[in-house]
Design an enzyme around this catalytic site. Structure first.
Site, PDB file in Angstrom:
ATOM      1  CE  LYS A  13      55.991 -68.661  24.141  1.00 39.94           C
ATOM      2  NZ  LYS A  13      55.059 -68.284  23.310  1.00 39.94           N
ATOM      3  NE  ARG A  86      55.902 -62.620  25.275  1.00 38.29           N
ATOM      4  CZ  ARG A  86      55.141 -63.598  25.700  1.00 38.29           C
ATOM      5  NH1 ARG A  86      55.365 -64.432  26.591  1.00 38.29           N
ATOM      6  NH2 ARG A  86      53.840 -63.906  25.286  1.00 38.29           N
ATOM      7  NE  ARG A 125      45.454 -70.025  24.406  1.00 37.32           N
ATOM      8  CZ  ARG A 125      46.836 -69.546  24.243  1.00 37.32           C
ATOM      9  NH1 ARG A 125      47.750 -70.345  24.131  1.00 37.32           N
ATOM     10  NH2 ARG A 125      47.188 -68.249  24.124  1.00 37.32           N
ATOM     11  NE  ARG A 158      45.707 -66.142  27.730  1.00 38.15           N
ATOM     12  CZ  ARG A 158      47.000 -66.537  27.547  1.00 38.15           C
ATOM     13  NH1 ARG A 158      47.268 -67.573  27.545  1.00 38.15           N
ATOM     14  NH2 ARG A 158      47.598 -65.639  26.665  1.00 38.15           N
ATOM     15  NE  ARG A 169      48.804 -62.760  23.150  1.00 35.83           N
ATOM     16  CZ  ARG A 169      48.351 -64.065  23.323  1.00 35.83           C
ATOM     17  NH1 ARG A 169      47.097 -64.262  23.191  1.00 35.83           N
ATOM     18  NH2 ARG A 169      49.051 -64.950  23.781  1.00 35.83           N
TER      19      ARG A 169
HETATM   20  P1  AMP Z   1      51.497 -65.905  27.375  1.00 38.28           P
HETATM   21  O1  AMP Z   1      50.611 -66.396  28.235  1.00 38.28           O
HETATM   22  O2  AMP Z   1      52.990 -66.086  27.367  1.00 38.28           O
HETATM   23  O3  AMP Z   1      51.066 -65.525  26.106  1.00 38.28           O
HETATM   24  O4  AMP Z   1      51.539 -64.000  28.145  1.00 38.28           O
HETATM   25  C1  AMP Z   1      50.353 -63.393  28.227  1.00 38.28           C
HETATM   26  C2  AMP Z   1      50.689 -62.048  28.175  1.00 38.28           C
HETATM   27  O5  AMP Z   1      51.483 -61.842  29.474  1.00 38.28           O
HETATM   28  C3  AMP Z   1      51.711 -61.335  26.969  1.00 38.28           C
HETATM   29  O6  AMP Z   1      50.761 -60.965  25.918  1.00 38.28           O
HETATM   30  C4  AMP Z   1      52.297 -60.019  27.789  1.00 38.28           C
HETATM   31  O7  AMP Z   1      51.311 -58.931  27.949  1.00 38.28           O
HETATM   32  C5  AMP Z   1      52.631 -60.844  29.181  1.00 38.28           C
HETATM   33  N1  AMP Z   1      53.806 -61.410  29.274  1.00 38.28           N
HETATM   34  C6  AMP Z   1      54.302 -62.594  29.292  1.00 38.28           C
HETATM   35  N2  AMP Z   1      55.339 -62.651  29.619  1.00 38.28           N
HETATM   36  C7  AMP Z   1      56.062 -61.586  29.231  1.00 38.28           C
HETATM   37  C8  AMP Z   1      57.601 -60.978  29.037  1.00 38.28           C
HETATM   38  N3  AMP Z   1      58.498 -61.998  29.267  1.00 38.28           N
HETATM   39  N4  AMP Z   1      57.620 -59.878  28.918  1.00 38.28           N
HETATM   40  C9  AMP Z   1      56.523 -58.919  29.019  1.00 38.28           C
HETATM   41  N5  AMP Z   1      55.219 -59.159  28.984  1.00 38.28           N
HETATM   42  C10 AMP Z   1      55.039 -60.531  29.006  1.00 38.28           C
END
Ligand code: AMP
Length: 224
Positions: A13, A86, A125, A158, A169
């Site tokens: 994404k 999400r 990553r 990360r 996740r």
């Molecule tokens: P990402 O970088 O998109 O994988 O997001 C990293 C982390 O941020 C996720 O594992 C969640 O803990 C949090 N997060 C990001 N976007 C959302 C969302 N829309 N709703 C809830 N938690 C989020």
């Protein structure tokens, strides 16, 4: 243009939202990136989000919705959403917020990827804490191991990119986020895209879907 990119963690994404934003002049709104900036800045929101993120769980909807609807309001001319919505509740609140602004979503793309590919992509990553550049130890290594090509900063993994957290996740994705795809299918056209392959190939498929259809010239009229 207002685009939503859906998909599991590691589906690509972030990579494809950046490319879409560059090509079509849109703002890339990544909820994960915004949360990481909040954490780096030590804000209240960042502190509240920290434990959820490190455990691979979702940050509560009320925090996310406020943060993202604010960002969307400022990017009204056009954006691509990455990582939001999400949950079905987030999608529902987003629909209502957009309706209140007199807008809506123009296109929903759903990146589909196998779990084994997700785990391989995410655990490999590495990113630069200074400039945000993203690498992969096998698929996109930096020129010098573990060091950013752009500014020489040591790369980091990360905390939520370890295999244990990635598996969690993925579970979170299937339980809470995959239903968002069905939510959207009920009212919108959702374009499924096979995102297992090389990023350049996937990007071409995406661009063909997003590009406006070529106008037919007069010379084509009457041809089969
Ligand atoms: P990402 O970088 O998109 O994988 O997001 C990293 C982390 O941020 C996720 O594992 C969640 O803990 C949090 N997060 C990001 N976007 C959302 C969302 N829309 N709703 C809830 N938690 C989020």
């Amino acid at each position: 243009m207002r685009i939503v990119l859906l998909g599991a963690p590691g589906a690509g994404k972030g990579t494809h939202c950046k490319r879409i934003a560059d090509r079509y002049g849109l703002v890339h709104l990544s909820s994960g990136d915004i949360l990481r900036r909040e954490r780096a800045g030590g804000t209240e929101l960042g502190k509240k989000a920290q434990s959820y993120m490190d455990a691979g769980a979702l940050v509560p909807d009320d925090l996310i919705v406020e943060m993202m609807t604010g960002a969307i309001r400022q990017a009204a001319a056009g954006y691509v959403l990455d990582g939001f919505p999400r949950t079905v509740n987030q999608a529902d609140v987003l629909d209502q917020a957009l309706a209140a602004q007199g807008t809506g979503i123009d296109m929903i793309l759903n990146l589909r990827v196998d779990d084994s590919v997700v785990v391989e992509r995410i655990t490999g990553r590495r990113s630069c804490p200074q400039c945000g550049a993203v690498y992969h130890v096998k698929n996109m290594p930096p020129k010098v191991a573990d060091v950013c090509d752009r500014d020489g900063t040591p790369l980091v993994q990360r905390p939520d990119d370890t295999e244990e957290v990635v598996r969690h996740r993925l579970e979170t994705y299937y339980r809470q986020t995959e239903p968002v795809v069905d939510y959207y299918r009920a009212g919108h056209a959702v374009d499924d895209i096979d995102a297992n392959g090389d990023a350049d190939v996937v990007a071409e498929v995406i661009f063909r879907r997003v590009d406006p259809p070529a106008k037919k010239g007069p010379g084509r009229r009457g041809k089969k």
